[in-house]
Design an enzyme around this catalytic site. Structure first.
Site, PDB file in Angstrom:
ATOM      1  N   LYS A   1      49.469 -25.019 -18.716  1.00 26.84           N
ATOM      2  CA  LYS A   1      49.296 -26.180 -17.786  1.00 26.84           C
ATOM      3  C   LYS A   1      50.948 -26.488 -17.067  1.00 26.84           C
ATOM      4  O   LYS A   1      51.647 -26.594 -17.729  1.00 26.84           O
ATOM      5  CB  LYS A   1      48.806 -27.324 -18.193  1.00 26.84           C
ATOM      6  CG  LYS A   1      48.493 -28.625 -17.288  1.00 26.84           C
ATOM      7  CD  LYS A   1      47.240 -28.295 -16.086  1.00 26.84           C
ATOM      8  CE  LYS A   1      47.083 -29.293 -15.087  1.00 26.84           C
ATOM      9  NZ  LYS A   1      48.229 -28.991 -14.013  1.00 26.84           N
TER      10      LYS A   1
ATOM     11  N   SER B   1      44.449 -28.907 -11.253  1.00 26.68           N
ATOM     12  CA  SER B   1      45.018 -30.180 -11.627  1.00 26.68           C
ATOM     13  C   SER B   1      44.355 -31.314 -10.810  1.00 26.68           C
ATOM     14  O   SER B   1      45.369 -32.132 -10.349  1.00 26.68           O
ATOM     15  CB  SER B   1      46.641 -29.877 -11.065  1.00 26.68           C
ATOM     16  OG  SER B   1      47.360 -30.922 -12.002  1.00 26.68           O
TER      17      SER B   1
ATOM     18  N   SER C   1      51.498 -33.675 -14.371  1.00 23.33           N
ATOM     19  CA  SER C   1      50.374 -33.283 -14.670  1.00 23.33           C
ATOM     20  C   SER C   1      49.946 -32.498 -16.111  1.00 23.33           C
ATOM     21  O   SER C   1      49.128 -32.253 -16.546  1.00 23.33           O
ATOM     22  CB  SER C   1      49.740 -32.531 -13.439  1.00 23.33           C
ATOM     23  OG  SER C   1      49.411 -33.202 -12.530  1.00 23.33           O
TER      24      SER C   1
ATOM     25  N   LYS D   1      47.661 -33.842 -18.338  1.00 17.53           N
ATOM     26  CA  LYS D   1      46.043 -33.269 -18.378  1.00 17.53           C
ATOM     27  C   LYS D   1      45.896 -32.716 -19.564  1.00 17.53           C
ATOM     28  O   LYS D   1      44.685 -32.354 -19.948  1.00 17.53           O
ATOM     29  CB  LYS D   1      45.720 -32.761 -17.029  1.00 17.53           C
ATOM     30  CG  LYS D   1      45.980 -33.759 -15.857  1.00 17.53           C
ATOM     31  CD  LYS D   1      45.404 -32.905 -14.644  1.00 17.53           C
ATOM     32  CE  LYS D   1      45.607 -33.892 -13.303  1.00 17.53           C
ATOM     33  NZ  LYS D   1      46.826 -33.875 -12.701  1.00 17.53           N
TER      34      LYS D   1
END
Length: 471
Positions: free
Chosen positions: A314, A214, A150, A153
């Site tokens: 993140k 997320s 993720s 992202k």
């Protein structure tokens, strides 16, 4: 003895024909001259002036000598040469002057004293650690493309804000939730946020769902909203990666769930730097939690946020990609805030609860603390120090000096660059006029920038300089 005349010998005039006309055998009578006398002789060339003068004054011309020849040539050529000199001087004086330029004479780098700091690089996987605007601590592990889960992202959010900028605090346009996003809300093996088809969410809430919760389904929703299809959005992701110099990165989906979406720690640091330049991205990434439009609270998977000046960015974990983290933190040094940017990828289980997420967070936390502890400030130039000169292009040099103390932020063993960026320089200016900027660092947003000004009056080149110029 008497001599006879010619007539007596028959040599006289021939007999005259009757009527007084000479016989046919007599000589032809000459015709009278009419008009000027014709001649076939060519005209003579004009005489030299001295010869003509001699004829008029009845004085013979002086004899030719080398001296007289030289004198005559001097009299002829001297006015021509003087005329050419005057024309040349006028042209040189009125030619456009070259544009003045700044030249750095100070050292073009500064090295902090001491040995390089010990950085606690993770034993496995990859890592990279930079300070925005200053330099890099380096990287660890083989920087080869691996799945990043993720963390992908970050690129999705970066593109949405790049193409749909949000002002600080603004919600932005609304996005229609489609049936696909609702259906994917119940995907049990993915991180998602519950949304309902026909509802609307703001662009800011979509970014919160992507970066904090997320949510894979929302990442795909905004991709369709932005580019019309997920495929078209992925193409944009790869174009943006190329533009940012992410040479070891390939995106195949907007959420990072696919193992074919791969990158390196070094490439993710490049992206994080660019993303953190966007105010809305910084605001969302620094949130510890958010409440969605249905009233549900979602905590930030990055549990470092809100502690030790960590401000993002993140996390990303899957069983195949292991633990991944892109992070940002701050450190105040001598009154200036510095941003630490880093990434760890493919981290094994570890940390407080011995999970891959905790392993990534623990590795990132250690790098952040090491960077914060290593940063220091040093005064490398005092106010008024001459650091270069303004070159007028014709040999004239006017010194320029820094208008305040130049302080550099770095760590032991780091070399930082010093560069000049000149303003548009005039041909004349008073002492104290700002003429450029001295930059310490890599030139990005976090670099130290100090104005430089003329230490003396900048004057236009003199007549002699203009006259003797070549270019």
């Amino acid at each position: 003895m008497a001599l006879k005349r010619d007539e007596d010998l028959g040599g006289g005039k021939p007999p005259t024909a009757p009527g007084g006309t000479a016989g046919p055998t007599g000589p032809t009578t000459a015709l009278p001259q009419v008009g000027p006398e014709r001649t076939t002789q060519q005209p003579l060339p004009p005489k030299p002036p001295l010869d003509l003068l001699a004829e008029l004054t009845n004085t013979p011309p002086p004899p030719q000598t080398p001296l007289r020849t030289a004198v005559r040539r001097v009299k002829i050529w001297t006015p021509l040469v003087l005329l050419l000199v005057i024309v040349f001087a006028v042209v040189q004086n009125f030619r456009p002057l070259p544009t003045p330029t700044l030249v750095l004479t100070a050292e073009d780098s500064y090295t902090f004293e001491g040995g390089k700091p010990e950085i606690p690089w993770p034993a496995k996987g990859q890592a990279a650690l930079d300070v925005d605007g200053i330099g890099t601590f380096g990287s660890s592990g083989e920087q080869k493309p691996v799945p990043i889960a993720s963390v992908a992202k970050v690129m999705t959010a970066y593109l949405i804000l790049r193409d749909h900028p949000l002002k600080s605090g603004a919600d932005g346009p609304t996005i229609d939730v489609d049936q696909t996003a609702e259906k994917q809300s119940s995907a049990g093996d993915e991180s998602t946020v519950n949304v309902t088809a026909g509802d609307k969410i703001s662009q800011r809430e979509a970014l919160e769902a992507i970066l904090i919760a997320s949510a894979n389904n929302v990442a795909r929703l905004v991709a369709r909203w932005d580019a019309g299809s997920e495929k078209a959005f992925v193409e944009k992701m790869n174009e943006a990666a190329k533009d940012l110099g992410m040479t070891d990165t390939t995106y195949t989906d907007p959420s990072g769930l696919n193992n074919t979406t791969v990158s390196t720690a070094v490439d993710q640091v490049k992206l994080a730097k660019a993303a953190m330049e966007q105010p809305a991205f910084r605001e969302v990434a620094a949130m510890m939690e958010y409440i969605d439009y249905k009233g549900v609270k979602h905590g930030n998977w990055n549990r470092l946020v809100g502690h030790n000046n960590v401000v993002g960015i993140k996390t990303g974990t899957t069983t195949s990609a292991l633990g991944n983290l892109s992070f940002a933190a701050k450190k105040d040094v001598d009154g200036e805030t510095r941003r630490i940017i880093g990434a760890v990828v493919r981290q094994p289980e570890g940390g407080a609860d011995n999970t891959i997420l905790a392993g990534a967070l623990s590795a990132g936390d250690q790098l952040i603390r090491a960077a914060q502890g290593a940063l220091e400030s040093a005064t490398i130039l005092k106010k008024g120090t001459v650091v270069g000169y303004a070159d007028d292009g014709l040999g004239g040099r006017t010194p320029v000096a820094v208008t305040e103390d130049v302080k550099a932020v770095g760590w032991a063993g780091l070399s930082v660059k010093l560069t000049f960026a000149g303003d548009e320089l005039p041909h004349t200016a008073k002492a104290g006029t700002k003429v450029g900027t001295l930059t310490v660092g890599d030139g990005s947003n976090g670099a130290v920038k100090v104005p430089v000004a003329l230490q003396e009056d900048l004057v236009e080149p003199g007549f002699t300089d203009k006259l003797t110029r070549i270019t």
